[in-house]
Scaffold this active site. Structure first.
Site, short mmCIF file in Angstrom:
data_model
loop_
_atom_site.label_atom_id
_atom_site.label_comp_id
_atom_site.label_asym_id
_atom_site.label_seq_id
_atom_site.Cartn_x
_atom_site.Cartn_y
_atom_site.Cartn_z
N ASP A 1 0.83 -1.20 0.00
CA ASP A 1 0.00 0.00 0.00
C ASP A 1 0.87 1.27 0.00
O ASP A 1 2.01 1.23 0.47
CB ASP A 1 -0.88 -0.05 1.26
CG ASP A 1 -2.12 0.82 1.15
OD1 ASP A 1 -2.35 1.43 0.08
OD2 ASP A 1 -2.86 0.89 2.15
N ASN B 1 -10.07 -2.61 -6.98
CA ASN B 1 -9.25 -1.60 -7.65
C ASN B 1 -9.81 -1.15 -9.01
O ASN B 1 -9.36 -0.14 -9.56
CB ASN B 1 -7.80 -2.09 -7.83
CG ASN B 1 -7.02 -2.14 -6.53
OD1 ASN B 1 -6.03 -2.85 -6.43
ND2 ASN B 1 -7.45 -1.40 -5.51
#
Ligand code: V07
Length: 251
Positions: A24, A72
């Site tokens: 991340d 995503n």
């Protein structure tokens, strides 16, 4: 994590066999540098190579990297398109080094939904490293933990309905055998999950497999997650007392 920035010594007998990482912070890394988000993803991909080598040399047996989640797709089209080109770039740029390092690439996730070029790059990465006997570099691509459990449930129900599986015999091994990690055999469950960038959530990653994983949260953005930060995360893991729901000999 350790308060000081020195690199601690590791116990070679207690290296986690399977380490999973939620990579991340690429977008925030780029923003901090006034760069476009895709520059963060490119730096993130370079770091995949760096951390893969470090993990392999440390003696880790499986490194699972969460590269793209089923959520995503909500990102802008240009960013999704760029992300879908990364397995292609990765294959073109890093494959010789991975082969030299004896790393075996595997890819799991809902691959049918990916663009053909992405699927082909993933398939080629697997095929070209299939003979390697070292660390497995396992990419989670278009992966979602709940979707994986739904798919497993469907497959199990189908076998039960067909009469090839006795419903009263369904146990944890039956479920595990129907998950995408079944190829990893005894190493399917991560010993250690690392999430970079300070967020402290599982975000639908390996839900079943992480029942007993140790969780380490690193403040660094993924492109800044260096081999020495990996070493600190593993030292943090080694300082813990794993009980798998039981009680330990000293308590
Ligand atoms: C992606 C780079 C790492 C940071 C996080 C997101 C962006 C490597 C791959 C990959 C996947 C399959 C494969 C070979 C390489 C990848 C995506 C994004 C979608 F066979 N990095 N990386 N795939 N990022």
């Amino acid at each position: 994590m350790f308060a000081d920035k020195s690199t601690p010594a590791l116990d070679p007998a207690r290296i986690p066999a399977h380490v999973a990482i939620i990579m991340d912070g690429n977008g925030r890394w780029a923003k901090k540098r006034f760069l476009p988000r895709i520059a963060g993803h490119k730096a993130g991909m370079e770091n995949v190579k760096v951390i893969t080598k470090a993990a392999s040399r440390m003696g880790i047996k499986v490194l699972t990297l969460y590269a793209f989640s089923t959520e995503n797709w909500k990102r802008p089209d240009a960013e999704v398109n760029y992300l879908m080109s990364l397995p292609v770039d990765f294959f073109n740029v890093f494959m010789p080094e991975l082969i030299a390092e004896n790393v075996r690439v595997q890819v799991m996730g809902e691959l049918a939904a990916l663009p053909a070029k992405t699927r082909q790059a993933a398939a080629a990465a697997e095929a070209d490293t299939a003979q390697n006997t070292g660390m497995i570099l396992n990419f989670a691509l278009n992966y979602g933990g709940r979707d994986e459990l739904i798919e497993a449930t469907r497959a199990i129900a189908t076998e039960a309905a067909a009469g090839t599986l006795d419903p009263t015999a369904i146990d944890g091994d039956t479920v595990a055998a129907h998950l995408m990690t079944n190829r990893l055999g005894a190493l399917a469950d991560p010993d250690l999950l690392i999430r970079t960038s300070g967020e402290e959530r599982l975000s639908n990653f390996l839900l079943w497999q992480m029942a007993y994983s140790e969780l380490v949260f690193a403040p660094e953005y993924w492109p800044d997650f260096t081999p020495s930060v990996l070493t600190r995360a593993v030292a943090d893991y080694q300082a813990r007392d794993r009980r798998f729901g039981g009680i330990d000999a000293n308590s």
